[in-house]
Design a protein around this motif. Structure first.
Motif, PDB file in Angstrom:
ATOM      1  N   GLY A 130       0.859   5.490   5.603  1.00 34.87           N
ATOM      2  CA  GLY A 130       0.557   4.346   6.439  1.00 34.87           C
ATOM      3  C   GLY A 130       0.471   3.047   5.658  1.00 34.87           C
ATOM      4  O   GLY A 130       0.850   2.965   4.482  1.00 34.87           O
ATOM      5  N   THR A 131      -0.076   2.015   6.321  1.00 34.39           N
ATOM      6  CA  THR A 131      -0.211   0.695   5.696  1.00 34.39           C
ATOM      7  C   THR A 131      -1.628   0.152   5.885  1.00 34.39           C
ATOM      8  O   THR A 131      -1.830  -1.059   6.012  1.00 34.39           O
ATOM      9  N   THR A 132      -2.603   1.040   5.901  1.00 36.62           N
ATOM     10  CA  THR A 132      -4.018   0.793   6.199  1.00 36.62           C
ATOM     11  C   THR A 132      -4.201   0.621   7.707  1.00 36.62           C
ATOM     12  O   THR A 132      -3.250   0.306   8.426  1.00 36.62           O
ATOM     13  N   TYR A 133      -5.420   0.833   8.176  1.00 39.48           N
ATOM     14  CA  TYR A 133      -5.716   0.627   9.591  1.00 39.48           C
ATOM     15  C   TYR A 133      -7.156   0.156   9.744  1.00 39.48           C
ATOM     16  O   TYR A 133      -7.980   0.332   8.855  1.00 39.48           O
ATOM     17  N   SER A 183      -3.393  -7.021  -5.088  1.00 40.25           N
ATOM     18  CA  SER A 183      -4.199  -6.178  -5.976  1.00 40.25           C
ATOM     19  C   SER A 183      -5.161  -5.297  -5.179  1.00 40.25           C
ATOM     20  O   SER A 183      -5.373  -4.123  -5.513  1.00 40.25           O
ATOM     21  N   ARG A 184      -5.718  -5.865  -4.126  1.00 43.71           N
ATOM     22  CA  ARG A 184      -6.647  -5.098  -3.291  1.00 43.71           C
ATOM     23  C   ARG A 184      -5.930  -3.950  -2.584  1.00 43.71           C
ATOM     24  O   ARG A 184      -6.458  -2.829  -2.504  1.00 43.71           O
ATOM     25  N   LEU A 185      -4.728  -4.190  -2.087  1.00 42.04           N
ATOM     26  CA  LEU A 185      -3.953  -3.135  -1.436  1.00 42.04           C
ATOM     27  C   LEU A 185      -3.637  -2.007  -2.416  1.00 42.04           C
ATOM     28  O   LEU A 185      -3.720  -0.824  -2.073  1.00 42.04           O
ATOM     29  N   ARG A 186      -3.297  -2.368  -3.638  1.00 40.95           N
ATOM     30  CA  ARG A 186      -3.010  -1.345  -4.654  1.00 40.95           C
ATOM     31  C   ARG A 186      -4.271  -0.546  -4.986  1.00 40.95           C
ATOM     32  O   ARG A 186      -4.220   0.675  -5.174  1.00 40.95           O
ATOM     33  N   TYR A 227       0.850  -1.209   0.000  1.00 39.03           N
ATOM     34  CA  TYR A 227       0.000   0.000   0.000  1.00 39.03           C
ATOM     35  C   TYR A 227       0.879   1.251   0.000  1.00 39.03           C
ATOM     36  O   TYR A 227       0.673   2.172  -0.797  1.00 39.03           O
ATOM     37  N   THR A 228       1.859   1.280   0.890  1.00 37.65           N
ATOM     38  CA  THR A 228       2.784   2.425   0.988  1.00 37.65           C
ATOM     39  C   THR A 228       3.473   2.689  -0.345  1.00 37.65           C
ATOM     40  O   THR A 228       3.517   3.827  -0.825  1.00 37.65           O
ATOM     41  N   SER A 246      -5.622   4.411   4.724  1.00 34.28           N
ATOM     42  CA  SER A 246      -6.988   3.962   4.420  1.00 34.28           C
ATOM     43  C   SER A 246      -7.551   3.124   5.545  1.00 34.28           C
ATOM     44  O   SER A 246      -6.885   2.204   6.041  1.00 34.28           O
ATOM     45  N   PHE A 247      -8.776   3.443   5.927  1.00 36.55           N
ATOM     46  CA  PHE A 247      -9.489   2.629   6.912  1.00 36.55           C
ATOM     47  C   PHE A 247     -10.082   1.422   6.208  1.00 36.55           C
ATOM     48  O   PHE A 247     -10.699   1.551   5.149  1.00 36.55           O
ATOM     49  N   ILE A 248      -9.888   0.231   6.775  1.00 35.69           N
ATOM     50  CA  ILE A 248     -10.446  -0.985   6.182  1.00 35.69           C
ATOM     51  C   ILE A 248     -11.363  -1.667   7.193  1.00 35.69           C
ATOM     52  O   ILE A 248     -11.163  -1.580   8.402  1.00 35.69           O
ATOM     53  N   GLU A 249     -12.359  -2.346   6.684  1.00 31.62           N
ATOM     54  CA  GLU A 249     -13.305  -3.049   7.545  1.00 31.62           C
ATOM     55  C   GLU A 249     -13.843  -4.267   6.804  1.00 31.62           C
ATOM     56  O   GLU A 249     -13.534  -4.489   5.622  1.00 31.62           O
TER      57      GLU A 249
END
Length: 305
Positions: free
Chosen positions: A199-202, A276-279, A15-16, A255-258
């Motif tokens: 960041g690396t998502t949270y 692919s999802r992270l990108r 992601y970064t 990015s906030f993920i849930e």
């Protein structure tokens, strides 16, 4: 002083890297040229070391993905409970291949810092070319990569002589505050700093008393619940203090993920679908920022347009 801060997160570093790629593509700039000081922990530390070694970002992204897939694809039975999930032999091998025989003292044109924790001395250790507590000039960069990313339960300690290092994420997964204070110690006024944190998502996992009120050691360690709390709390503290210190001169991209993403996207997520999802999430966040009236201006300001 323009400072780039990269959070830890294992394979979430994809992601970064994608956010950094989008910045280079959109603004037609070099990340290396635009920042005076680069600071990163764990996966963010490995990316930092690649950047200060002047490795092209596209190549660094490709190598990070290839190395991560090789390291995280194998996991033995009961690993993570009675032993680390993964051996650090591949991490050493790949770090050497990525960073070669450069030492800390060879990096002269950029300031860099990669937090680690010296378990032998039981003290935090900022490994870089402007450290105040210990001289690290003789460290190979690949050794710095291993020291900053030796995450407990994931990898064994990284041993250098009599010193045993663990991942800097145990106390500075988001090293924004560390970078700001280190720059201050080098004589830079807060008013002269611009800090960009990637960041690396949270994720947020609220827990009710009915669920967790009687948890013991096993329940807290199961699915790394305690680790999630530790990383999230220090991340929020770092962001709060950095924003208060620098106001509009600090920008964090994350990015906030849930839901399904929160369950599948973790530090060892290395399938093609997960990558692919992270990108995609990184692309989505970048588009959101550049289309936002205030945050788009703040990002351009970080690059001194």
């Amino acid at each position: 002083m323009r400072i780039l801060v990269l959070s830890g997160g294992g394979m979430l570093g994809i992601y970064t890297l994608r956010v950094l790629e989008r910045i280079e593509e959109y603004y037609r700039v070099s990340i290396y040229d635009k920042f005076d000081f680069i600071c990163g922990t764990s996966a963010g530390g490995i990316i930092t070391l690649g950047l200060v070694s002047e490795m092209p970002l596209k190549k660094l992204s490709e190598e990070f993905e290839r190395i991560g897939k090789d390291i995280f694809r194998e996991r033995g039975f009961l690993r993570g409970i009675v032993s680390p999930n993964y051996s650090n032999e591949k991490l050493k091998q790949h770090s050497k291949g990525l960073l070669g025989d450069k030492r800390v003292r060879d990096i002269r044109d950029k300031i860099f810092s990669c937090p680690s924790f010296n378990y032998t001395r039981f003290v935090p250790e900022e490994i870089g070319n402007r450290s105040f507590n210990t001289n690290h000039d003789d460290f190979f960069l690949w050794e710095v990569a291993c020291a900053t990313s030796a995450a407990p339960t994931f990898f064994p300690f990284y041993a250098k002589g009599e010193d045993y290092f663990v991942d800097g994420g145990v106390y500075l997964n988001n090293p924004s505050l560390h970078a700001i204070l280190l720059a201050k110690r080098m004589g830079t006024a807060f008013s002269s700093m611009r800090v960009l944190n990637i960041g690396t998502t949270y994720k947020k996992t609220p827990i009710t008393w009915d669920t967790a009120g009687r948890w013991g050691v096993f329940q807290w360690l199961f699915r790394r619940r305690l680790l999630d709390v530790m990383l999230s709390s220090q991340e929020q503290l770092a962001l709060y203090e950095a924003r208060n210190m620098l106001k509009g001169r600090f920008l964090s991209v994350n990015s906030f993920i849930e839901g399904k993403d929160a369950r599948s996207l973790n530090m060892s997520a290395c399938s093609d679908a997960e990558i692919s999802r992270l990108r995609y999430l990184a692309d989505q966040k970048f588009e959101e920022i550049i289309s936002h009236p205030r945050r788009g201006v703040e990002l351009r300001g970080m690059l001194e347009f």
